[in-house]
Design a protein around this motif. Structure first.
Motif, PDB file in Angstrom:
ATOM      1  N   GLN A   1       6.693 -22.520 -25.419  1.00 28.19           N
ATOM      2  CA  GLN A   1       7.915 -23.309 -25.223  1.00 28.19           C
ATOM      3  C   GLN A   1       8.730 -22.769 -24.048  1.00 28.19           C
ATOM      4  O   GLN A   1       9.301 -23.538 -23.273  1.00 28.19           O
ATOM      5  CB  GLN A   1       8.766 -23.292 -26.487  1.00 28.19           C
ATOM      6  N   GLU A   2       8.780 -21.453 -23.930  1.00 26.17           N
ATOM      7  CA  GLU A   2       9.519 -20.838 -22.828  1.00 26.17           C
ATOM      8  C   GLU A   2       8.894 -21.209 -21.483  1.00 26.17           C
ATOM      9  O   GLU A   2       9.597 -21.541 -20.532  1.00 26.17           O
ATOM     10  CB  GLU A   2       9.534 -19.319 -23.004  1.00 26.17           C
ATOM     11  N   LEU A   3       7.556 -21.203 -21.403  1.00 25.92           N
ATOM     12  CA  LEU A   3       6.892 -21.607 -20.172  1.00 25.92           C
ATOM     13  C   LEU A   3       7.140 -23.085 -19.888  1.00 25.92           C
ATOM     14  O   LEU A   3       7.359 -23.477 -18.744  1.00 25.92           O
ATOM     15  CB  LEU A   3       5.389 -21.327 -20.251  1.00 25.92           C
ATOM     16  N   ALA A   4       7.130 -23.886 -20.944  1.00 25.93           N
ATOM     17  CA  ALA A   4       7.383 -25.325 -20.779  1.00 25.93           C
ATOM     18  C   ALA A   4       8.757 -25.561 -20.172  1.00 25.93           C
ATOM     19  O   ALA A   4       8.910 -26.339 -19.225  1.00 25.93           O
ATOM     20  CB  ALA A   4       7.260 -26.042 -22.122  1.00 25.93           C
ATOM     21  N   ALA A   5       9.756 -24.885 -20.695  1.00 24.03           N
ATOM     22  CA  ALA A   5      11.126 -25.069 -20.208  1.00 24.03           C
ATOM     23  C   ALA A   5      11.301 -24.517 -18.800  1.00 24.03           C
ATOM     24  O   ALA A   5      12.088 -25.048 -18.013  1.00 24.03           O
ATOM     25  CB  ALA A   5      12.108 -24.390 -21.158  1.00 24.03           C
ATOM     26  N   GLY A   6      10.562 -23.473 -18.465  1.00 20.96           N
ATOM     27  CA  GLY A   6      10.740 -22.832 -17.172  1.00 20.96           C
ATOM     28  C   GLY A   6       9.909 -23.396 -16.049  1.00 20.96           C
ATOM     29  O   GLY A   6      10.355 -23.462 -14.907  1.00 20.96           O
ATOM     30  N   SER A   7       8.667 -23.835 -16.341  1.00 19.60           N
ATOM     31  CA  SER A   7       7.833 -24.289 -15.223  1.00 19.60           C
ATOM     32  C   SER A   7       7.093 -25.600 -15.487  1.00 19.60           C
ATOM     33  O   SER A   7       6.869 -26.355 -14.543  1.00 19.60           O
ATOM     34  CB  SER A   7       6.823 -23.211 -14.829  1.00 19.60           C
ATOM     35  N   VAL A   8       6.717 -25.880 -16.714  1.00 19.02           N
ATOM     36  CA  VAL A   8       5.951 -27.101 -16.965  1.00 19.02           C
ATOM     37  C   VAL A   8       6.805 -28.327 -16.666  1.00 19.02           C
ATOM     38  O   VAL A   8       6.313 -29.309 -16.107  1.00 19.02           O
ATOM     39  CB  VAL A   8       5.381 -27.137 -18.402  1.00 19.02           C
ATOM     40  N   LEU A   9       8.087 -28.258 -16.985  1.00 17.13           N
ATOM     41  CA  LEU A   9       8.978 -29.387 -16.685  1.00 17.13           C
ATOM     42  C   LEU A   9       9.128 -29.621 -15.186  1.00 17.13           C
ATOM     43  O   LEU A   9       9.508 -30.712 -14.769  1.00 17.13           O
ATOM     44  CB  LEU A   9      10.350 -29.165 -17.314  1.00 17.13           C
ATOM     45  N   LYS A  10       8.813 -28.614 -14.373  1.00 18.07           N
ATOM     46  CA  LYS A  10       8.897 -28.761 -12.920  1.00 18.07           C
ATOM     47  C   LYS A  10       7.655 -29.420 -12.330  1.00 18.07           C
ATOM     48  O   LYS A  10       7.649 -29.789 -11.163  1.00 18.07           O
ATOM     49  CB  LYS A  10       9.107 -27.398 -12.267  1.00 18.07           C
ATOM     50  N   LEU A  11       6.595 -29.543 -13.132  1.00 17.95           N
ATOM     51  CA  LEU A  11       5.383 -30.200 -12.637  1.00 17.95           C
ATOM     52  C   LEU A  11       5.665 -31.683 -12.424  1.00 17.95           C
ATOM     53  O   LEU A  11       6.445 -32.280 -13.171  1.00 17.95           O
ATOM     54  CB  LEU A  11       4.234 -30.044 -13.638  1.00 17.95           C
ATOM     55  N   PRO A  12       5.028 -32.278 -11.436  1.00 19.40           N
ATOM     56  CA  PRO A  12       5.203 -33.717 -11.245  1.00 19.40           C
ATOM     57  C   PRO A  12       4.796 -34.478 -12.514  1.00 19.40           C
ATOM     58  O   PRO A  12       3.854 -34.088 -13.205  1.00 19.40           O
ATOM     59  CB  PRO A  12       4.239 -34.040 -10.093  1.00 19.40           C
TER      60      PRO A  12
END
Length: 149
Positions: free
Chosen positions: A114-125
């Protein structure tokens, strides 16, 4: 007790599902991670975490007793071996790191994901299929965490 961390390496240009990153696990018996090895053991982190979530979900749902996980485009791996009492030994490089319940393992991996999702996955196109796959794996793993809470 187990601590899990996933991270994306800096300075890779525009965010991509193929970004390189690292995993680190720490338990009462030791720690292991993909950083600082020769050859490099960094991995395609978004794809690797998705695969880890899917593989751990299968392990926990089917009652399988062993999972040897290796990240995408790396030689870094983690082994999960469940005994008859339901305790999972987490190992890396043939060294045990900790012994945990399914609930402890699921909670630690889910929190890190979840932490990775909030920090970088949401930045993926939004059109990047790694993004959709990641969130599908996270949603599929969530009931295992809730069940064991």
């Amino acid at each position: 007790m187990i601590s899990v961390q996933f991270s994306v390496r800096p300075d890779q240009g525009d965010p991509s599902g193929f970004d390189l990153g690292d995993m680190a696990l720490t338990g009462g018996l030791g720690s292991a991670g993909s950083v600082g090895h020769t050859p490099d053991q960094g991995m395609m982190i978004h794809l690797s975490v998705t695969l880890l979530l899917d593989n751990l979900a299968e392990l926990m749902k089917t009652g399988a007793k062993l999972l040897d996980f290796t990240g995408i485009d790396t030689s870094f791996g983690i082994s999960f071996r469940e005994d008859r009492a339901g305790i999972i030994t987490v190992s890396a490089e043939n060294r045990p790191l900790t012994k945990v319940t399914q609930g402890e393992l699921a909670g630690a991996v889910f929190a890190a994901a979840q932490e990775l999702a909030a920090g970088s996955v949401l930045k993926l196109p939004e059109r990047d299929s790694a993004r959709a796959d990641y969130f599908a794996a996270l949603d599929g793993f969530r009931p295992l965490v809730e069940r064991s809470a």
